[in-house]
Design a protein around this motif. Structure first.
Motif, PDB file in Angstrom:
ATOM      1  N   VAL A  21      -4.094  40.521   4.221  1.00 35.16           N
ATOM      2  CA  VAL A  21      -3.647  41.004   2.989  1.00 35.16           C
ATOM      3  C   VAL A  21      -4.826  41.014   1.957  1.00 35.16           C
ATOM      4  CG1 VAL A  21      -2.061  40.229   0.920  1.00 35.16           C
ATOM      5  CG2 VAL A  21      -1.494  39.614   3.284  1.00 35.16           C
ATOM      6  N   ALA A  22      -4.928  42.343   1.485  1.00 32.96           N
ATOM      7  CA  ALA A  22      -6.429  42.573   0.879  1.00 32.96           C
ATOM      8  C   ALA A  22      -6.087  43.029  -0.699  1.00 32.96           C
ATOM      9  CB  ALA A  22      -7.322  43.319   1.545  1.00 32.96           C
ATOM     10  N   MET A  23      -6.086  41.813  -1.680  1.00 37.50           N
ATOM     11  CA  MET A  23      -5.640  42.406  -2.852  1.00 37.50           C
ATOM     12  C   MET A  23      -6.961  42.367  -3.978  1.00 37.50           C
ATOM     13  SD  MET A  23      -2.488  39.660  -3.165  1.00 37.50           S
ATOM     14  CE  MET A  23      -3.392  37.992  -2.826  1.00 37.50           C
ATOM     15  N   SER A  24      -6.754  43.604  -4.428  1.00 40.08           N
ATOM     16  CA  SER A  24      -7.776  43.812  -5.633  1.00 40.08           C
ATOM     17  C   SER A  24      -9.149  44.148  -4.897  1.00 40.08           C
ATOM     18  CB  SER A  24      -7.858  43.013  -6.677  1.00 40.08           C
ATOM     19  OG  SER A  24      -6.537  42.740  -7.277  1.00 40.08           O
ATOM     20  N   GLY A  25      -9.437  44.461  -3.597  1.00 43.64           N
ATOM     21  CA  GLY A  25     -10.720  44.667  -3.262  1.00 43.64           C
ATOM     22  C   GLY A  25     -10.818  46.052  -2.950  1.00 43.64           C
ATOM     23  N   TYR A  26     -11.904  46.443  -1.693  1.00 45.37           N
ATOM     24  CA  TYR A  26     -11.930  47.607  -1.135  1.00 45.37           C
ATOM     25  C   TYR A  26     -12.751  47.430   0.202  1.00 45.37           C
ATOM     26  CZ  TYR A  26     -16.806  47.171  -2.899  1.00 45.37           C
ATOM     27  OH  TYR A  26     -18.153  46.766  -3.094  1.00 45.37           O
ATOM     28  N   LEU A  27     -12.700  48.472   0.856  1.00 41.65           N
ATOM     29  CA  LEU A  27     -13.221  48.323   2.243  1.00 41.65           C
ATOM     30  C   LEU A  27     -14.852  48.922   2.026  1.00 41.65           C
ATOM     31  CD1 LEU A  27     -12.959  48.218   5.506  1.00 41.65           C
ATOM     32  CD2 LEU A  27     -12.376  50.564   5.354  1.00 41.65           C
ATOM     33  N   ASN A  28     -15.526  47.854   2.301  1.00 41.80           N
ATOM     34  CA  ASN A  28     -17.058  48.323   2.561  1.00 41.80           C
ATOM     35  C   ASN A  28     -17.439  48.044   4.031  1.00 41.80           C
ATOM     36  OD1 ASN A  28     -19.823  48.361   2.681  1.00 41.80           O
ATOM     37  ND2 ASN A  28     -20.017  47.188   0.711  1.00 41.80           N
ATOM     38  N   THR A  29     -17.397  49.123   4.738  1.00 45.83           N
ATOM     39  CA  THR A  29     -17.777  48.903   6.451  1.00 45.83           C
ATOM     40  C   THR A  29     -19.142  48.379   6.595  1.00 45.83           C
ATOM     41  OG1 THR A  29     -18.178  51.384   6.523  1.00 45.83           O
ATOM     42  CG2 THR A  29     -15.819  50.530   7.357  1.00 45.83           C
TER      43      THR A  29
END
Length: 212
Positions: free
Chosen positions: A132-140
């Motif tokens: 559950v990812a809230m208020s974040g972003y994906l940084n691969t």
């Protein structure tokens, strides 16, 4: 244990219980997300971990965020990688210490905690089944090298963001849908008319998602 944490044991004890591991945001602490532990399902171990880097009294970070002369913000990738592996190791420690079902582990991250939740899940998909990812972003870049060669077929993601978030722009969060879809990971993505925080509707929606 490699991270300081607080725990709510399951109210309904099974032979092995699932785990919800809560990862707070930058400048916060383990008490923050734990405030809604009592509202989470009775069958789960709810563990809230404290990030390893001390900012000042009562506030911690998973990695430093620095500004250059042009006010550009950038993340300390070394610290992020260390925290990513620390969390993965911490999951193993929890499984050893408590009767936790290793096949039913969910990371719930807010802001910096959600950015790291993505990195842990992509890097160690055998250890984590749901995020559950809230208020974040994906940084691969925070995931381990060649993470896309991992078997990601067991992962499921619930991502959410506030449309008027002034800390992490909603545009950054929206990119998660095509990125995860390309990796073959099912994602539910929702937006709420709020800033950098968790609305009651957001909480209700991810609890519902967990129950399915």
């Amino acid at each position: 244990m490699s991270l300081f944490y607080i725990i709510r044991e399951p109210k309904i004890k099974l032979e092995k219980n699932p785990l919800l591991l809560l990862l707070h945001g930058y400048g916060s602490n383990e008490e923050d997300l734990f405030s809604f532990a009592s509202e989470l399902p009775d069958t789960y171990y709810v563990v809230s971990a404290r990030a390893p880097y001390d900012l000042m009294y009562g506030s911690y970070a998973w990695y430093a965020i620095n500004f250059d002369a042009d006010e550009n913000k950038f993340s300390d990738m070394n610290q992020a990688s260390q925290s990513r592996d620390l969390i993965a190791n911490f999951i193993d420690e929890l499984i050893t210490k408590y009767p936790i079902d290793a096949q039913n582990i969910t990371l719930i991250g807010f802001s910096q905690g959600s950015i790291l939740s993505y990195a842990v899940a992509l890097s160690y998909p055998k250890k984590v089944q749901r995020v559950v990812a809230m208020s974040g972003y994906l940084n691969t870049e925070m995931a381990r090298e060649n993470f896309d060669k991992n078997d990601l077929s067991n992962l499921k993601i619930f991502a959410s963001h506030g449309t008027v978030d002034q800390v992490i722009p909603v545009d950054w969060a929206r990119k998660v849908v095509p990125a995860l879809t390309d990796l073959g990971i099912p994602v539910v993505y929702k937006e709420y008319p709020i800033g950098h925080g968790v609305s009651p509707q957001n909480f209700y929606d991810f609890k519902n998602w967990l129950a399915n």
